[in-house]
Design a protein around this motif. Structure first.
Motif, short mmCIF file in Angstrom:
data_model
loop_
_atom_site.label_atom_id
_atom_site.label_comp_id
_atom_site.label_asym_id
_atom_site.label_seq_id
_atom_site.Cartn_x
_atom_site.Cartn_y
_atom_site.Cartn_z
N ARG A 8 29.83 31.59 48.13
CA ARG A 8 31.29 31.31 48.31
C ARG A 8 31.84 31.23 47.25
O ARG A 8 31.78 30.19 46.19
N PRO A 9 33.17 32.01 47.17
CA PRO A 9 33.79 32.09 45.70
C PRO A 9 34.62 30.71 45.78
O PRO A 9 35.32 30.13 46.70
N THR A 10 34.84 30.22 44.50
CA THR A 10 35.83 28.95 44.20
C THR A 10 37.30 29.61 44.29
O THR A 10 37.35 30.55 44.51
N GLU A 11 38.30 28.58 44.42
CA GLU A 11 39.68 29.11 44.27
C GLU A 11 40.04 30.01 43.05
O GLU A 11 40.72 30.90 43.36
N ALA A 12 39.35 29.48 42.01
CA ALA A 12 39.64 30.46 40.75
C ALA A 12 38.96 31.91 41.05
O ALA A 12 39.61 32.91 40.62
N ALA A 15 41.17 33.99 42.96
CA ALA A 15 42.22 34.42 42.41
C ALA A 15 41.91 35.80 41.66
O ALA A 15 42.78 36.86 41.68
N ILE A 16 40.58 35.75 41.11
CA ILE A 16 40.27 36.92 40.47
C ILE A 16 39.87 38.11 41.26
O ILE A 16 40.31 39.47 41.09
N VAL A 31 43.03 41.80 34.24
CA VAL A 31 42.67 40.54 35.26
C VAL A 31 43.43 39.45 34.78
O VAL A 31 44.45 38.78 35.49
N GLN A 32 43.22 38.96 33.62
CA GLN A 32 43.78 37.93 32.78
C GLN A 32 45.24 37.99 32.71
O GLN A 32 46.25 37.07 33.04
N PRO A 37 49.90 34.09 34.39
CA PRO A 37 51.31 33.17 34.66
C PRO A 37 51.00 32.32 35.71
O PRO A 37 51.88 31.38 35.65
N ARG A 38 50.17 32.57 36.62
CA ARG A 38 50.09 31.66 38.06
C ARG A 38 49.09 30.47 37.70
O ARG A 38 49.39 29.35 38.01
#
Length: 129
Positions: A8-12, A15-16, A31-32, A37-38
């Protein structure tokens, strides 16, 4: 057929994954540049997250060139279905009706979205009306 239990992916991590789904294969720097910015995270944090995601099987890494290129190992749809399934079971006790009702009550849908929902319901119902 056995059900595969994906990490299960985390919130971070999500985003990636969003960047990789939208851009396709990308370097850590690419990706960075998209998420900084967000999220305000630094390069080393993004690199570490992507290394963790590699270990979890969420991304693949091409090491053929000096600069490693990452790509999503799981599709957007598969990830969405996994997360919705977990939400359905944990919060709505398996009731898809309650999940849909709460989702529609949370945010006003556009007429186009409602038409698409109606079409999907008709398809699921076998087109009978």
């Amino acid at each position: 057929m056995a059900k595969i239990n994906l990490a299960r992916p985390t919130e971070a991590e999500l985003a990636i994954l969003r960047v990789l789904w939208n851009r396709g294969a990308s370097t850590v720097r690419e990706v960075q540049d998209e998420i900084e910015p967000r999220r305000g995270t630094g390069y080393t944090t993004t690199l570490k997250l992507m290394q963790i995601m590699l270990d979890k099987g969420l991304v693949r890494r091409n090491e053929d060139q000096r600069t490693h290129v990452y790509e999503a190992a799981v599709s957007r749809v598969k990830t969405q279905r996994q997360l919705i399934g977990q939400l359905l079971n944990q919060v709505f006790e398996g009731s898809s009706q309650q999940l849909v009702l709460q989702a529609l009550a949370t945010k006003k849908s556009t007429p186009a979205e409602l038409a698409e929902i109606r079409q999907l319901l008709d398809e699921l119902d076998g087109g009978s009306r």
